[in-house]
Design an enzyme around this catalytic site. Structure first.
Site, PDB file in Angstrom:
ATOM      1  N   ASP A 259       0.840  -1.205   0.000  1.00  0.00           N
ATOM      2  CA  ASP A 259       0.000   0.000   0.000  1.00  0.00           C
ATOM      3  C   ASP A 259       0.878   1.259   0.000  1.00  0.00           C
ATOM      4  O   ASP A 259       1.990   1.245   0.520  1.00  0.00           O
ATOM      5  CB  ASP A 259      -0.899  -0.028   1.250  1.00  0.00           C
ATOM      6  CG  ASP A 259      -2.024   0.993   1.164  1.00  0.00           C
ATOM      7  OD1 ASP A 259      -2.285   1.501   0.059  1.00  0.00           O
ATOM      8  OD2 ASP A 259      -2.637   1.285   2.198  1.00  0.00           O
ATOM      9  N   GLY A 260       0.354   2.330  -0.562  1.00  0.00           N
ATOM     10  CA  GLY A 260       1.029   3.621  -0.465  1.00  0.00           C
ATOM     11  C   GLY A 260       1.600   4.153  -1.768  1.00  0.00           C
ATOM     12  O   GLY A 260       2.287   5.184  -1.759  1.00  0.00           O
TER      13      GLY A 260
ATOM     14  N   GLY B  63       0.017   5.583  -4.232  1.00  0.00           N
ATOM     15  CA  GLY B  63      -0.612   6.877  -4.537  1.00  0.00           C
ATOM     16  C   GLY B  63      -0.007   7.991  -3.685  1.00  0.00           C
ATOM     17  O   GLY B  63       0.315   9.074  -4.193  1.00  0.00           O
ATOM     18  N   ARG B  64       0.149   7.725  -2.381  1.00  0.00           N
ATOM     19  CA  ARG B  64       0.708   8.749  -1.479  1.00  0.00           C
ATOM     20  C   ARG B  64       2.163   9.058  -1.818  1.00  0.00           C
ATOM     21  O   ARG B  64       2.621  10.191  -1.723  1.00  0.00           O
ATOM     22  CB  ARG B  64       0.575   8.280  -0.020  1.00  0.00           C
ATOM     23  CG  ARG B  64      -0.746   8.679   0.595  1.00  0.00           C
ATOM     24  CD  ARG B  64      -1.059   7.883   1.808  1.00  0.00           C
ATOM     25  NE  ARG B  64      -1.475   6.525   1.445  1.00  0.00           N
ATOM     26  CZ  ARG B  64      -1.667   5.554   2.320  1.00  0.00           C
ATOM     27  NH1 ARG B  64      -1.455   5.784   3.598  1.00  0.00           N
ATOM     28  NH2 ARG B  64      -2.060   4.365   1.915  1.00  0.00           N
TER      29      ARG B  64
ATOM     30  N   GLU C 232     -12.040  -4.942  -5.126  1.00  0.00           N
ATOM     31  CA  GLU C 232     -12.522  -3.556  -4.991  1.00  0.00           C
ATOM     32  C   GLU C 232     -11.745  -2.592  -5.907  1.00  0.00           C
ATOM     33  O   GLU C 232     -12.256  -1.533  -6.268  1.00  0.00           O
ATOM     34  CB  GLU C 232     -12.390  -3.077  -3.537  1.00  0.00           C
ATOM     35  CG  GLU C 232     -13.356  -3.737  -2.563  1.00  0.00           C
ATOM     36  CD  GLU C 232     -13.060  -5.209  -2.274  1.00  0.00           C
ATOM     37  OE1 GLU C 232     -11.876  -5.599  -2.328  1.00  0.00           O
ATOM     38  OE2 GLU C 232     -14.015  -5.967  -2.031  1.00  0.00           O
ATOM     39  N   ASN C 233     -10.518  -2.962  -6.266  1.00  0.00           N
ATOM     40  CA  ASN C 233      -9.701  -2.058  -7.096  1.00  0.00           C
ATOM     41  C   ASN C 233     -10.296  -1.822  -8.492  1.00  0.00           C
ATOM     42  O   ASN C 233      -9.944  -0.846  -9.164  1.00  0.00           O
ATOM     43  CB  ASN C 233      -8.266  -2.585  -7.252  1.00  0.00           C
ATOM     44  CG  ASN C 233      -7.419  -2.446  -6.002  1.00  0.00           C
ATOM     45  OD1 ASN C 233      -6.447  -3.179  -5.815  1.00  0.00           O
ATOM     46  ND2 ASN C 233      -7.769  -1.507  -5.118  1.00  0.00           N
ATOM     47  N   TRP C 234     -11.224  -2.685  -8.935  1.00  0.00           N
ATOM     48  CA  TRP C 234     -11.874  -2.457 -10.244  1.00  0.00           C
ATOM     49  C   TRP C 234     -12.650  -1.144 -10.255  1.00  0.00           C
ATOM     50  O   TRP C 234     -12.947  -0.606 -11.315  1.00  0.00           O
ATOM     51  CB  TRP C 234     -12.838  -3.610 -10.585  1.00  0.00           C
ATOM     52  CG  TRP C 234     -12.162  -4.916 -10.869  1.00  0.00           C
ATOM     53  CD1 TRP C 234     -12.220  -6.048 -10.118  1.00  0.00           C
ATOM     54  CD2 TRP C 234     -11.341  -5.237 -11.998  1.00  0.00           C
ATOM     55  NE1 TRP C 234     -11.481  -7.054 -10.698  1.00  0.00           N
ATOM     56  CE2 TRP C 234     -10.932  -6.581 -11.861  1.00  0.00           C
ATOM     57  CE3 TRP C 234     -10.895  -4.527 -13.129  1.00  0.00           C
ATOM     58  CZ2 TRP C 234     -10.109  -7.223 -12.776  1.00  0.00           C
ATOM     59  CZ3 TRP C 234     -10.071  -5.167 -14.049  1.00  0.00           C
ATOM     60  CH2 TRP C 234      -9.693  -6.493 -13.871  1.00  0.00           C
TER      61      TRP C 234
HETATM   62  C1  FPP Z   1      -1.942   0.277  -3.256  1.00  0.00           C
HETATM   63  O1  FPP Z   1      -1.482   1.595  -3.351  1.00  0.00           O
HETATM   64  C2  FPP Z   1      -1.433  -0.536  -4.334  1.00  0.00           C
HETATM   65  C3  FPP Z   1      -2.214  -1.139  -5.278  1.00  0.00           C
HETATM   66  C4  FPP Z   1      -3.677  -1.003  -5.308  1.00  0.00           C
HETATM   67  C5  FPP Z   1      -1.662  -1.952  -6.361  1.00  0.00           C
HETATM   68  C6  FPP Z   1      -0.345  -2.615  -6.107  1.00  0.00           C
HETATM   69  C7  FPP Z   1       0.365  -2.638  -7.396  1.00  0.00           C
HETATM   70  C8  FPP Z   1       1.699  -2.548  -7.572  1.00  0.00           C
HETATM   71  C9  FPP Z   1       2.629  -2.555  -6.435  1.00  0.00           C
HETATM   72  C10 FPP Z   1       2.331  -2.433  -8.925  1.00  0.00           C
HETATM   73  C11 FPP Z   1       1.981  -3.463  -9.943  1.00  0.00           C
HETATM   74  C12 FPP Z   1       2.008  -4.868  -9.491  1.00  0.00           C
HETATM   75  C13 FPP Z   1       2.834  -5.853  -9.959  1.00  0.00           C
HETATM   76  C14 FPP Z   1       2.700  -7.231  -9.438  1.00  0.00           C
HETATM   77  C15 FPP Z   1       3.871  -5.600 -10.960  1.00  0.00           C
HETATM   78  P1  FPP Z   1      -2.571   2.751  -3.398  1.00  0.00           P
HETATM   79  O2  FPP Z   1      -2.750   3.143  -4.812  1.00  0.00           O
HETATM   80  O3  FPP Z   1      -3.835   2.325  -2.718  1.00  0.00           O
HETATM   81  O4  FPP Z   1      -1.842   3.842  -2.569  1.00  0.00           O
HETATM   82  P2  FPP Z   1      -2.520   4.996  -1.713  1.00  0.00           P
HETATM   83  O5  FPP Z   1      -3.303   4.308  -0.609  1.00  0.00           O
HETATM   84  O6  FPP Z   1      -1.355   5.764  -1.199  1.00  0.00           O
HETATM   85  O7  FPP Z   1      -3.383   5.785  -2.638  1.00  0.00           O
END
Ligand code: FPP
Length: 248
Positions: A27-28, A30-31, A74-76
């Site tokens: 996670d993280g 985006g941040r 949920e990511n969809w």
């Molecule tokens: C969460 O960060 C991360 C994800 C939803 C996707 C994870 C994907 C990767 C690490 C890259 C691609 C994967 C592979 C296997 C090559 P977030 O976007 O929720 O971050 P935030 O909470 O800071 O917004």
């Protein structure tokens, strides 16, 4: 010996007491991008580099099974452009890392609603899984379009169907039978769950399997997560007393 080159397995890590299964909520991204006034996409690109780094490190250290939460059910719901970027990063990862997985004896597996992924990703995934299926050095288990509740619903449907067809007596259902109908059938439960970026939640990940998993949450954002911190977490894990509901 050149003292600036760190050994693949640090001395204070007890290789006889490594977790058999490490699961990570990455996670993280985006941040990480926001902090740098960048688009979220850049954060996912940097996150994909961390995936490469942590897979390599896990193999070097000797972790037998690594499960990465790469995309949830949920990511969809995220903006179309972000979903498309994550899918293309996944395909790129599969295509560029395939040879390294073969050379390093890593077997690729995937859990989740794989049929929902775009066709080009499914083709790359199947090709990598087929070409690595006999590898025994480490299993890299990618959770893709994965949701713990969906997994439990699929398990209930499978068991209920067998009961309806008189192939299973409901009174004979045990935790082992339940585990055997999950996407993770045949895999040990995670010993260690790591979540980056400080959020104190499970986010629908491996709900059944983490009953007795040791949890470690770090404030580090996924793109900044590296070998040194991973090793520190493994050392912390080795110092914990696991009681599984029993006394010490
Ligand atoms: C969460 O960060 C991360 C994800 C939803 C996707 C994870 C994907 C990767 C690490 C890259 C691609 C994967 C592979 C296997 C090559 P977030 O976007 O929720 O971050 P935030 O909470 O800071 O917004």
């Amino acid at each position: 010996m050149n003292s600036s080159v760190s050994p693949p397995v640090p001395e204070d890590l007890d290789v006889s007491k490594l977790p058999g299964h490490v699961a990570i909520i990455m996670d993280g991204n985006g941040r990480w991008a926001k902090k740098r006034l960048m688009n979220r996409i850049k954060g996912h690109q940097a996150g994909a580099e961390t995936v490469r780094r942590i897979v390599r490190t896990s193999r070097e250290i000797g972790i037998p099974l690594l499960t990465l939460y790469a995309f949830s059910t949920e990511n969809w719901q995220r903006p179309e452009i972000e979903v498309a970027t994550l899918m293309s990063l996944l395909k790129k990862f599969l295509d560029t890392e395939r040879n390294e997985m073969i050379e390093n004896n890593i077997r690729l597996n995937a859990i989740g609603q794989i049929e929902k992924l775009p066709e080009d990703v499914r083709i790359s995934l199947k090709r990598t899984m087929d070409l690595t299926e006999k590898n025994e050095g480490m299993i890299l288990n990618l959770a893709l379009s994965y949701g713990g509740r969906a997994e439990i619903v699929d398990m209930v449907k499978a068991i209920a169907g067998k009961a309806r067809d008189c192939k299973m007596d409901p009174d004979s259902i045990t935790p082992e039978i339940v585990a055997d109908h999950l996407y993770t059938r045949g895999m040990p439960d995670p010993d260690l769950l790591i979540r980056t970026s400080g959020e104190m939640r499970i986010s629908n990940f491996l709900l059944w399997q983490i009953a007795y998993t040791e949890i470690f949450i770090t404030d580090t954002l996924w793109p900044d997560f590296g070998k040194d911190e991973f090793v520190k977490i493994l050392i912390d894990f080795q110092r914990r007393e696991r009681r599984f509901g029993n006394v010490g």
